[in-house]
Design an enzyme around this catalytic site. Sequence first.
Site, PDB file in Angstrom:
ATOM      1  N   CYS A  96      -1.754   7.836  -3.791  1.00 19.69           N
ATOM      2  CA  CYS A  96      -1.217   6.563  -3.290  1.00 19.69           C
ATOM      3  C   CYS A  96      -1.180   6.413  -1.770  1.00 19.69           C
ATOM      4  O   CYS A  96      -1.850   5.552  -1.207  1.00 19.69           O
ATOM      5  CB  CYS A  96       0.192   6.356  -3.844  1.00 19.69           C
ATOM      6  SG  CYS A  96       0.276   6.270  -5.645  1.00 19.69           S
ATOM      7  N   HIS A 152       5.108   2.283   0.043  1.00 18.98           N
ATOM      8  CA  HIS A 152       4.807   3.719  -0.029  1.00 18.98           C
ATOM      9  C   HIS A 152       4.172   4.275   1.240  1.00 18.98           C
ATOM     10  O   HIS A 152       3.310   5.157   1.199  1.00 18.98           O
ATOM     11  CB  HIS A 152       3.922   4.033  -1.239  1.00 18.98           C
ATOM     12  CG  HIS A 152       4.118   5.435  -1.742  1.00 18.98           C
ATOM     13  ND1 HIS A 152       3.362   5.995  -2.738  1.00 18.98           N
ATOM     14  CD2 HIS A 152       4.988   6.402  -1.370  1.00 18.98           C
ATOM     15  CE1 HIS A 152       3.760   7.223  -2.981  1.00 18.98           C
ATOM     16  NE2 HIS A 152       4.747   7.497  -2.152  1.00 18.98           N
TER      17      HIS A 152
END
Length: 574
Positions: A96, A152
């Site tokens: 990610c 994130h």
Amino acid sequence: MAVYALTGFSLVSLLSFGYLSWDWMKPSLVADVATDPMEKSLPPTFTRPPHIIFILTDDQGYHDIGYHGSDIQTPTLDRLAAEGVKLESYYIQPICTPSRSQLITGRYQIHTGLQHSIIRPRQPNCLPLDQVTLPQKLQEAGYSTHMVGKWHLGFYKKECLPTRRGFDTFLGSLTGNVDYYTYDNCDGPGVCGYDLHEGEDVAWDQSGKYSTFLYAQRVSKILASHSPKEPIFIYVAFQAVHTPLQSPKEYIYRYRSMGNVARRKYAAMVTCMDEAVKNITWALKKYGYYDNSVIVFSTDNGGQTFSGGSNWPLRGRKGTYWEGGVRGIGFVHSPLIKRKRRTSWALVHITDWYPTLVSLARGNLSNVQGLDGYNVWPAISEGKESPRTEILHNIDPLYNHAKYGSLEDGFGIWNTAVQASIRVGEWKLLTGDPGYSDWIPPQTLTNFPGSWWNLERLTDGLRKSVWLFNITADPYERYDLSEQRPDVVRTLLMRLVHYNQTAIPVRYPAENPRAHPDFNGGAWGPWASEDDGEEWEGGREPLKSRNKKKKKCKICKLRSFFRKLNTRLMSNRI
């Protein structure tokens, strides 16, 4: 190379299950976006900066889209891709944070210090504050910028938040993994907190709404309130289809014939996301943006195969440097594309979106030094040759070193125990431990015999630390040519040495107890400030602050309990 198949399974048997074939004319479960009457409008001349919608999905496997032969129905994505340009040599990162950081900065992760793992919720770490981000460059070009979805990229300081990194508005989560309804995230036993934010505030009032729908609705609201005469950039980073596997019941019912429960839930989430993209596309047309818009669709990394995803027929999965971990689904849909309805094999990497989109926006790149991305719009729109000829997949000096790697195996110029991967032209090199290396079919059956996820497994790779593949001729990485072509191995190792000389130190600090949500009102959020200086980064916590916050813990936990209970009753979730 020695390869074997599990008893009773072969490529021939897979054909019988439909893994390598697909009925392209099958009816879709979701209404076709082409029913919109505005579809017939003529594309305008490219005279003003286009509206840019960048859609990023989470953990969607390479196989998990209709036009790649999937058993999952994605009629909207299929149509958008068919009418635009499919990118079939498109590369992302295996996890990610690295993909998101490279999208936002246009730089390889070795140049931002984020070359190891992800940014964890309790780490005093974030996208380096000296980096000028993509939305900041678009703001300079006169764009209104909005982010919806998963960030994130760190949040320990307010300076790290999306609204401080170039976005005018933000609705979404800061961490990497939240419940789709309650927005709770646990970073270990007892370390749980709420994670849905509106701007820089906690969005307690949105709890109970399924995130895929919530995010699509927010995009529609943004478009409704903005003028199509003014350029807009919307970054839609869906949480879908990352775990936990949660979807409204009606979508799961459509896949009731799938025997594998994880695959069934995962398929439902993909189709739900597809419908959300349909609603976003409809809003672009309804509010007058579509004719001057560019829609980019991208996955963030390979699918997680033990959570329902599939990268078949590619090798590997999320978290690996095999093609199944780094080759993504990508396409561009726009009335402004000169050569539409085609498949492009031009080499494109996620870092390329930064210079490509800033150039489309007529922004200024002359004052941005050190970009690793290229402007690939001529390759996408006109079918010209890509300016990119190589990709550094990564160099991670902190990842577990391969047991059998050595400097000697690397011709004395590279320690092959170090995890690294690079693509130069048609050649791809991997060193160290590239990660789980099997070819894994879609898990549509209830159970495969034994280890059902392993269709084929290598038996000669256990003592290796160097692999070489001709990706053009062998896209599934079945034939290791490292022993036959030591000259190519040496050349690519020299490229790794070159890149490594430009790398900055890894940013991967120890977790800080001050980040615990109990100390922050029960939610994940910034815990350090400029006044704290470096105090928090050392993992030390002032006694007064610690005692003061602990007094609130019982209230926070009680409030959290009733909030969760109420949410579950209201959402009728699965």
